[in-house]
Design a protein around this motif. Structure first.
Motif, PDB file in Angstrom:
ATOM      1  N   LYS A 101       0.821  -1.213   0.000  1.00  0.00           N
ATOM      2  CA  LYS A 101       0.000   0.000   0.000  1.00  0.00           C
ATOM      3  C   LYS A 101       0.862   1.273   0.000  1.00  0.00           C
ATOM      4  O   LYS A 101       0.639   2.183  -0.789  1.00  0.00           O
ATOM      5  N   SER A 102       1.853   1.308   0.897  1.00  0.00           N
ATOM      6  CA  SER A 102       2.712   2.494   0.963  1.00  0.00           C
ATOM      7  C   SER A 102       3.491   2.665  -0.334  1.00  0.00           C
ATOM      8  O   SER A 102       3.656   3.780  -0.844  1.00  0.00           O
ATOM      9  N   THR A 103       3.976   1.549  -0.851  1.00  0.00           N
ATOM     10  CA  THR A 103       4.730   1.616  -2.099  1.00  0.00           C
ATOM     11  C   THR A 103       3.860   2.173  -3.223  1.00  0.00           C
ATOM     12  O   THR A 103       4.307   3.018  -4.004  1.00  0.00           O
ATOM     13  N   PHE A 107      -2.876   9.914   1.745  1.00  0.00           N
ATOM     14  CA  PHE A 107      -2.688   9.667   3.178  1.00  0.00           C
ATOM     15  C   PHE A 107      -2.145   8.251   3.371  1.00  0.00           C
ATOM     16  O   PHE A 107      -2.767   7.292   2.929  1.00  0.00           O
ATOM     17  N   ASP A 108      -1.011   8.123   4.047  1.00  0.00           N
ATOM     18  CA  ASP A 108      -0.472   6.791   4.305  1.00  0.00           C
ATOM     19  C   ASP A 108      -0.619   6.450   5.793  1.00  0.00           C
ATOM     20  O   ASP A 108       0.206   6.835   6.609  1.00  0.00           O
ATOM     21  N   GLU A 109      -1.659   5.736   6.115  1.00  0.00           N
ATOM     22  CA  GLU A 109      -1.956   5.347   7.500  1.00  0.00           C
ATOM     23  C   GLU A 109      -1.769   6.512   8.476  1.00  0.00           C
ATOM     24  O   GLU A 109      -0.983   6.433   9.423  1.00  0.00           O
ATOM     25  N   PRO A 110      -2.533   7.587   8.263  1.00  0.00           N
ATOM     26  CA  PRO A 110      -2.299   8.802   9.047  1.00  0.00           C
ATOM     27  C   PRO A 110      -2.619   8.665  10.532  1.00  0.00           C
ATOM     28  O   PRO A 110      -2.171   9.487  11.319  1.00  0.00           O
TER      29      PRO A 110
END
Ligand SMILES: Nc1ncnc2c1ncn2[C@@H]1O[C@H](COP(=O)(O)OP(=O)(O)O)[C@@H](O)[C@H]1O
Ligand SMILES: [Mg+2]
Lengths: 265, 242
Positions: free
Chosen positions: A65-67, A185-188
């Motif tokens: 997901k982050s990638t 948004f990355d797991e904010p």
């Protein structure tokens, strides 16, 4: 510097002719694959983000997901496929990547505020230093943003004087200060204490309601239910589900996603 | 004893000692200035992706950290003339001390740069900054705060280390004190005078360093480092003396 501003502006002008079309995909990931050390982390991933919509990405840790988010704003180079934004193949113009990133702001799990600047200065840095906005104007806009994220009284405090929830709201304001077309948004809320999760999600929800195009990697099902229009489920570098929110939450999904959901609850 | 005190007082205000102190100060400031310039350039090279340049810097660090600074001073003064480069004692001293200091400042700046995490750089990039802007607005301001205390220590170390160039007849404090004493055998007075000048200079440096640290962290009132700690730091061995 001048040229840079001009090209940034022209980029916006070119873009604006395309992105006003409602229902049109603003950001598209087309058959993207990406490997780290011979390991495929993204495997033929395709995704369309529509104007004004909020797209939630779910999936277990390590599913890419982050990638995927970092590929979207060209922080990671891709090995195959293409990224399109506002009708342009941005992954083919890496020399302009920094201009693209001004349109695609990002919010990180660990906030990443600049510790040497106070809240207000964190927000003003990019507009003044790279957009060439005057300090007076930037300060005014920053204050408006701080109001928006409900933390105006903390403007002069430094990151280490703020709680996690407050830092993340400042980070959202900092991202908004570039007037981006898309927020990533990355797991904010993953690094926050439980009692602070809501204050951040509330800000994100009002952004979504105001029509900000957003891509949100999260484990917060309540947020997905409330704010998302579409939900994507990823596993092992592949998109397994990409459906309307209602379809997703009415259980109209495959077995893998259902298993994941039941583990979340 | 009052005899000694009045001689010291006389030395302190004498032009000879004052000039020698100025020489020591000039050596220190110039060597630190060039040392810091070399340090920042070499630190940025080491952070860069240019392999050959990184190799060159590595060899430089190896040479200048692996040999005594006294050898480096004598080398510049005595060996360069063989290749037709004849330099005064002062210039030789500044060159040798700068090159030596550069090696230590490279390490200091590099650890400062590395202390700013990768995620901070990514955050800068994500806001649309180019690499050079990330360096300028995100990394360097944070690295600067980190390098001030060790750089201050190097300043004080250099002040004392500069006495080594007395071996190539540069008229700095130690040599002048020694020459004065050997003329009349009043070692106590001459060396005490030199010591007082050294202490005055290191104290001034210490105060300046404190103000720079406070200026860089204006919101943190009161010195985080106590004066006792600062004194201890001052008396610590400079990192480059062997
Ligand atoms: N910079 C990197 N170098 C090597 N492997 C990486 C890197 N970043 C991520 N990975 C690997 O890629 C996979 C996906 O990671 P990530 O995108 O962070 O997943 P998620 O955000 O869904 O938890 C993981 O196996 C992770 O170890
Ligand atoms: Mg992740």
């Amino acid at each position: 510097m001048k040229d840079e501003i001009n090209s940034a502006l022209s980029f916006r002008e070119e873009a604006s002719t395309i992105d006003v079309v409602p229902g049109k995909s603003l950001l598209s990931v087309k058959h993207v694959s990406k490997a780290f050390d011979d390991q495929w982390v993204l495997d033929n991933v395709s995704l369309d983000v529509e104007v004004g919509k909020t797209q939630v990405i779910l999936g277990p840790s390590g599913s890419g997901k982050s990638t995927l988010l970092r590929c979207m704003n060209l922080l990671e180079p891709i090995d195959a496929g293409a990224i399109w934004f506002s009708g342009q193949e941005i992954s083919a113009q890496l020399d302009r990547a920094h201009l693209v990133r001004r349109e695609l702001s990002m919010v990180f799990q660990h906030f990443e505020l600049f510790p040497h600047l106070n809240a207000l200065e964190n927000i003003m840095l990019a507009p003044t230093r790279i957009k060439g906005m005057s300090r007076v104007e930037a300060r005014e806009k920053a204050m408006v943003l701080l109001e928006k994220v409900r933390i105006a009284d903390k403007a002069s405090l430094y990151p280490d004087q703020l709680s996690g929830g407050q830092q993340q709201r400042v980070a959202i304001a900092r991202a908004l200060a570039m007037e981006p077309k898309v927020m990533l948004f990355d797991e904010p809320t993953s690094a926050l204490d439980p009692e602070m999760v809501k204050e951040v999600l509330d800000v994100m929800t009002s952004l979504s309601e105001a029509g900000m195009t957003s891509v949100v990697v999260t484990h917060e099902m309540a947020f997905a239910r409330e704010a998302a229009q579409r939900v994507v489920f990823m596993e092992q570098g592949r998109i397994v589900e990409d459906v309307d929110k209602d379809a997703f939450f009415s259980g109209n999904v495959g077995e893998r996603a259902q298993l994941f959901m039941s583990n979340m609850l | 004893m009052s005899d000694a005190l009045s001689i010291i007082a006389g030395y302190l205000v004498s032009w000879t000692f004052f000039e020698a102190a100025l020489m020591t100060l000039a050596l220190t400031l110039l060597a630190m200035l060039f040392g810091m310039l070399l340090g920042i350039i070499f630190a940025l090279i080491q952070e860069s992706r240019i392999k050959t340049l990184r190799g060159v810097v590595l060899i430089y660090l190896w040479l200048f950290r692996g040999t005594p600074v006294l050898l480096q001073i004598i080398f510049v003064f005595n060996v360069l003339p063989v290749f037709g480069i004849v330099l005064s004692g002062f210039v030789s001293g500044v060159i040798a001390l700068s090159l030596n200091q550069g090696a230590y400042m490279t390490e200091i700046f590099r650890s400062g740069l590395q202390a700013v995490g990768k995620q901070q750089r990514i955050a800068g990039s994500a806001l649309g900054m180019k690499q050079s802007q990330v360096m300028r607005f995100v990394v360097l301001p944070q690295a600067l705060r980190i390098v001030v205390p060790p750089t201050g220590n190097q300043f004080m170390g250099m002040l004392k280390e500069s006495a080594l160039v007395s071996v190539i007849a540069v008229q700095e404090l130690l040599l002048v004190a020694d020459q004065t004493a050997s003329a009349n055998f009043r070692y106590l007075e001459a060396l005490s005078t030199a010591a007082i000048y050294y202490l005055a200079l290191t104290t001034i440096f210490m105060v300046i360093q404190t103000y720079i640290e406070r200026w860089l962290a204006p919101r943190k009132h009161g010195a985080k480092v106590s004066w006792t700690q600062r004194l201890l730091r001052m008396t610590a061995q400079p990192r480059s003396s062997q």
